[in-house]
Design a protein around this motif. Sequence first.
Motif, PDB file in Angstrom:
ATOM      1  N   PRO A 115      54.522  44.149  73.614  1.00  0.00           N
ATOM      2  CA  PRO A 115      55.581  44.612  74.513  1.00  0.00           C
ATOM      3  C   PRO A 115      55.979  43.508  75.494  1.00  0.00           C
ATOM      4  CG  PRO A 115      53.770  46.180  74.442  1.00  0.00           C
ATOM      5  CD  PRO A 115      53.296  44.950  73.751  1.00  0.00           C
ATOM      6  N   ARG A 116      57.207  43.601  75.979  1.00  0.00           N
ATOM      7  CA  ARG A 116      57.689  42.604  76.939  1.00  0.00           C
ATOM      8  C   ARG A 116      57.395  43.001  78.389  1.00  0.00           C
ATOM      9  NH1 ARG A 116      63.667  41.534  74.307  1.00  0.00           N
ATOM     10  NH2 ARG A 116      62.951  40.407  72.436  1.00  0.00           N
TER      11      ARG A 116
ATOM     12  N   ASN B 161      57.653  44.657  64.752  1.00  0.00           N
ATOM     13  CA  ASN B 161      56.392  45.045  64.113  1.00  0.00           C
ATOM     14  C   ASN B 161      55.303  44.931  65.162  1.00  0.00           C
ATOM     15  OD1 ASN B 161      54.063  45.410  62.658  1.00  0.00           O
ATOM     16  ND2 ASN B 161      54.624  44.013  61.004  1.00  0.00           N
ATOM     17  N   PRO B 162      54.814  46.050  65.683  1.00  0.00           N
ATOM     18  CA  PRO B 162      53.840  46.007  66.784  1.00  0.00           C
ATOM     19  C   PRO B 162      52.523  45.342  66.397  1.00  0.00           C
ATOM     20  CG  PRO B 162      54.023  48.224  65.910  1.00  0.00           C
ATOM     21  CD  PRO B 162      55.102  47.430  65.259  1.00  0.00           C
TER      22      PRO B 162
ATOM     23  N   GLU C  16      50.488  50.622  67.267  1.00  0.00           N
ATOM     24  CA  GLU C  16      50.510  51.797  66.375  1.00  0.00           C
ATOM     25  C   GLU C  16      50.428  51.260  64.947  1.00  0.00           C
ATOM     26  OE1 GLU C  16      50.066  54.719  64.687  1.00  0.00           O
ATOM     27  OE2 GLU C  16      50.996  55.639  66.463  1.00  0.00           O
ATOM     28  N   GLU C  17      49.464  51.736  64.193  1.00  0.00           N
ATOM     29  CA  GLU C  17      49.268  51.232  62.830  1.00  0.00           C
ATOM     30  C   GLU C  17      49.975  52.067  61.779  1.00  0.00           C
ATOM     31  OE1 GLU C  17      45.181  50.585  61.959  1.00  0.00           O
ATOM     32  OE2 GLU C  17      44.872  49.220  63.642  1.00  0.00           O
ATOM     33  N   ALA C  18      50.367  53.293  62.124  1.00  0.00           N
ATOM     34  CA  ALA C  18      51.064  54.144  61.160  1.00  0.00           C
ATOM     35  C   ALA C  18      52.489  53.615  60.936  1.00  0.00           C
ATOM     36  CB  ALA C  18      51.112  55.580  61.655  1.00  0.00           C
TER      37      ALA C  18
ATOM     38  N   VAL D 117      55.926  51.034  68.734  1.00  0.00           N
ATOM     39  CA  VAL D 117      55.070  51.615  69.781  1.00  0.00           C
ATOM     40  C   VAL D 117      53.747  50.868  69.867  1.00  0.00           C
ATOM     41  CG1 VAL D 117      53.950  53.727  70.605  1.00  0.00           C
ATOM     42  CG2 VAL D 117      56.026  53.900  69.252  1.00  0.00           C
ATOM     43  N   TRP D 118      53.268  50.699  71.115  1.00  0.00           N
ATOM     44  CA  TRP D 118      51.906  50.236  71.392  1.00  0.00           C
ATOM     45  C   TRP D 118      51.244  51.263  72.311  1.00  0.00           C
ATOM     46  CZ3 TRP D 118      56.350  47.468  71.681  1.00  0.00           C
ATOM     47  CH2 TRP D 118      56.490  46.324  70.878  1.00  0.00           C
ATOM     48  N   TYR D 119      49.926  51.146  72.457  1.00  0.00           N
ATOM     49  CA  TYR D 119      49.203  52.044  73.349  1.00  0.00           C
ATOM     50  C   TYR D 119      48.405  51.199  74.352  1.00  0.00           C
ATOM     51  CZ  TYR D 119      50.495  55.248  69.701  1.00  0.00           C
ATOM     52  OH  TYR D 119      51.225  55.956  68.788  1.00  0.00           O
ATOM     53  N   CYS D 120      48.518  51.581  75.596  1.00  0.00           N
ATOM     54  CA  CYS D 120      47.821  50.866  76.663  1.00  0.00           C
ATOM     55  C   CYS D 120      46.309  50.948  76.436  1.00  0.00           C
ATOM     56  CB  CYS D 120      48.179  51.472  78.018  1.00  0.00           C
ATOM     57  SG  CYS D 120      47.256  50.763  79.399  1.00  0.00           S
TER      58      CYS D 120
END
Length: 790
Positions: free
Chosen positions: A432-433, A426-427, A446-448, A406-409
């Motif tokens: 993202p593509r 690994n984000p 996401e770092e968690a 996951v990433w966050y905009c």
Amino acid sequence: MDKKYDFQKSEKQFTQFWEENEIYKYRQGKERPVYSIDTPPPTVSGKLHIGHVFSYTQAEIIARFKRMQGYDVFYPLGFDDNGLPTERLVERDRKIRAGQLPRSQFRNVCVETIEKYENDFTDLFKKLGFSVDWELSYQTVSSLSQKISQRSFLNLVKMKKAYRKESPVLWCTQCQTSIAQAELETRDLESSFYYLNFKTSMGDLLIATTRPELLYGCVCVFVHPEDERYRKFIGKTARVPLYDFEIPIMADEMVSMEKGTGAVMCATFGDTADVSWYQTHHLPYKKIILPDGTISGEVPYIGGLEISQARRTIVEELKTRDLLVKQEAVSHSVAVHERCGSAVEIIPSNQWYIDVLSEKDRFLKAVDEISWHPAYMKKRYQIWVENLKWDWCISRQRYFGVPFPVWYCKDCKEPVFAEEDQLPVNPMEEMPRKSCSCGCRQFLPEEAVFDTWATSSVTPFINAGYGEDYDRSSEILPMGMRNQAHEIIRTWAFYTIVKSLYHTGEIPWKDIMISGFVLAKPGEKISKSKNNGSESPLALIEIHSADAIRYWAASNKLGTDTFFSEDEMKVSRRFLTKLYNAAKFAVLQLGDYKKKEEFNQEMLLPIDRWMLERVIETTGVVKALLDEFEIGQARHEIDELFWKDFCDYYIEIVKERLYQPQKHGVKERYSGQYALYHSLLGILELYAVYTPFITEYIYQDFYRSHEKKLSIHQMVWDRKDANKDYLEFGDQVKELIGAVRREKTEKQLSMKDEIPEVIITSPKRFREFFKDTQLDIQACTGAKKIILRS
């Protein structure tokens, strides 16, 4: 056979022999039906101890049993090597802190450390004779496991079963991560009730609290609506001592009228009751405790202090200002983190969850579709599910684990998820593509990482290669058996059931086998974290043999806890010596034995037939017990057969006939040889699941030249019904011989002393049997004459 059994030589020899000949290789069910086992991957958090040997050996016995029932056994052994337990091990071993190193560097240190431990684990399990197909091994931190874990998460997101929200969460200030309800333990700790007066327009309202450091976080006072003492206060306001701000007084049925004064302060957050009130009554949040276990700097008097120090400081301040009415010692239960033993706090945090609360009925229904062994363990699962109060928090603020895909905009903060063909991802290292739906192309990772249970809960899917090109789900799912200890019913068993039902709609396994603990002392299990297992399993194997330890591990009723003492090995070694000596006697008498095609069991003497029928009978009983996973009771049945019927009676009965064919007859001797050959082989097959090395030695030394199978562990147990007539006849013979032995003992005679006669009163149907056994009875009892009466 050697004069004395050299277990060290044999155990090394046969470990190599089994590997070279692929005796335990899984063959995709091509020739036999599949039986699959979901074995717990041991957590890489320290050295394995005798408790692991105890529980893992019990499950391995079932694997061997199923193989000897004609199954192609899918039996992997993995390693749970990601997450907080492994991090803590690395920190201890390397004397470093995870946060002090760059993530990539710390990850490399973890990989180096777990490789050493996993090699040690593998070495121990091989030395114990585990019939694992090592080609099926896996690591929960491997690329495959990460891919399957991330795929599981993404599917749950699509199903709206995984979600992210900011809310109060259980938090370990020592490990500095969120935790799940299942990771809590309760401990009784000595503390104090601090009695404080909250000022109101109706007079003082006395409140008792164990958390005075949370006074600045008070948002409400609650009383029970039916408590006559406080009904007049409801709807009014109270002033918080020391800080002198007003909070409302409200009624709630959750308040205990008997605890403390019956009036309770609600602070954000002291316990789960505070959380419930906060959410139910839409109360404000006041930040007091920070993630690192210190008090927020904006809190007067105690800002910046560690919690226990803050408590002492605030108590002194209350005393100085004459605000502490009284202090009373109390012992109460405190929730602690099972991994480190630190008291757990509750703080608001943004975390990922899996919805379990909305499906509790579904998870309770599933329990009835699984067979629990022992059956009473099922109740522990039910109680846990019924009392769930939180959804499953699956995110952890740690470093060495499976990343969220996951990433966050950067603009709109919405999550953007990885594509299926990106996994594992690994984000922190990839992007993202695609752009965000808002059009932004900049993202924050996401770092968690996943809670370790979020990965180990998919072990059936890892085993199956779920979603991969080689997916073997149809072969092995649902799996035949899960084996595990009882303290992780609430975690590993529950979470696996959750994941399986969500992803497949089916239960993950048909049977679950729950083992007990080995205790270091009453009430304290041996564990890696406590390092309280004094006996090294490798040292015990070196001294006593793997078979001796395995024999001990199979001594208890399933699910019960036990203590371990090295003295226990005396029983095991006495058994192994007895088995070896009995086999050596048999082999000496079978030196000229050859199978005759024309000979069948109908030609056997009755007492020889009895011995074979006893083996058949015991095999049936043992099979029924092992089908219920009762390995201790099953071993007891085999011991009864071997020690009493085979050694104490049959060998003594048949001995002279084997020694003296000129007296008893050549055919009669062959009858005894036939029975000795097949009964010993049947006994060895039964013991093979418990003591694989010594049984293989005896098989290879003698039976291999007569039997087709390369190894005794490829044999399949007979499935026949025993002849009850021969069994009853054998019982009568044993009763007769036992009576003679007792009388000789009472008269202080040697067992070899002759006696004038033995009178046998027998039913007519056994008269011919006794006639055919007359010479054997004479030889065994020393009777000069046998008189038969009906």
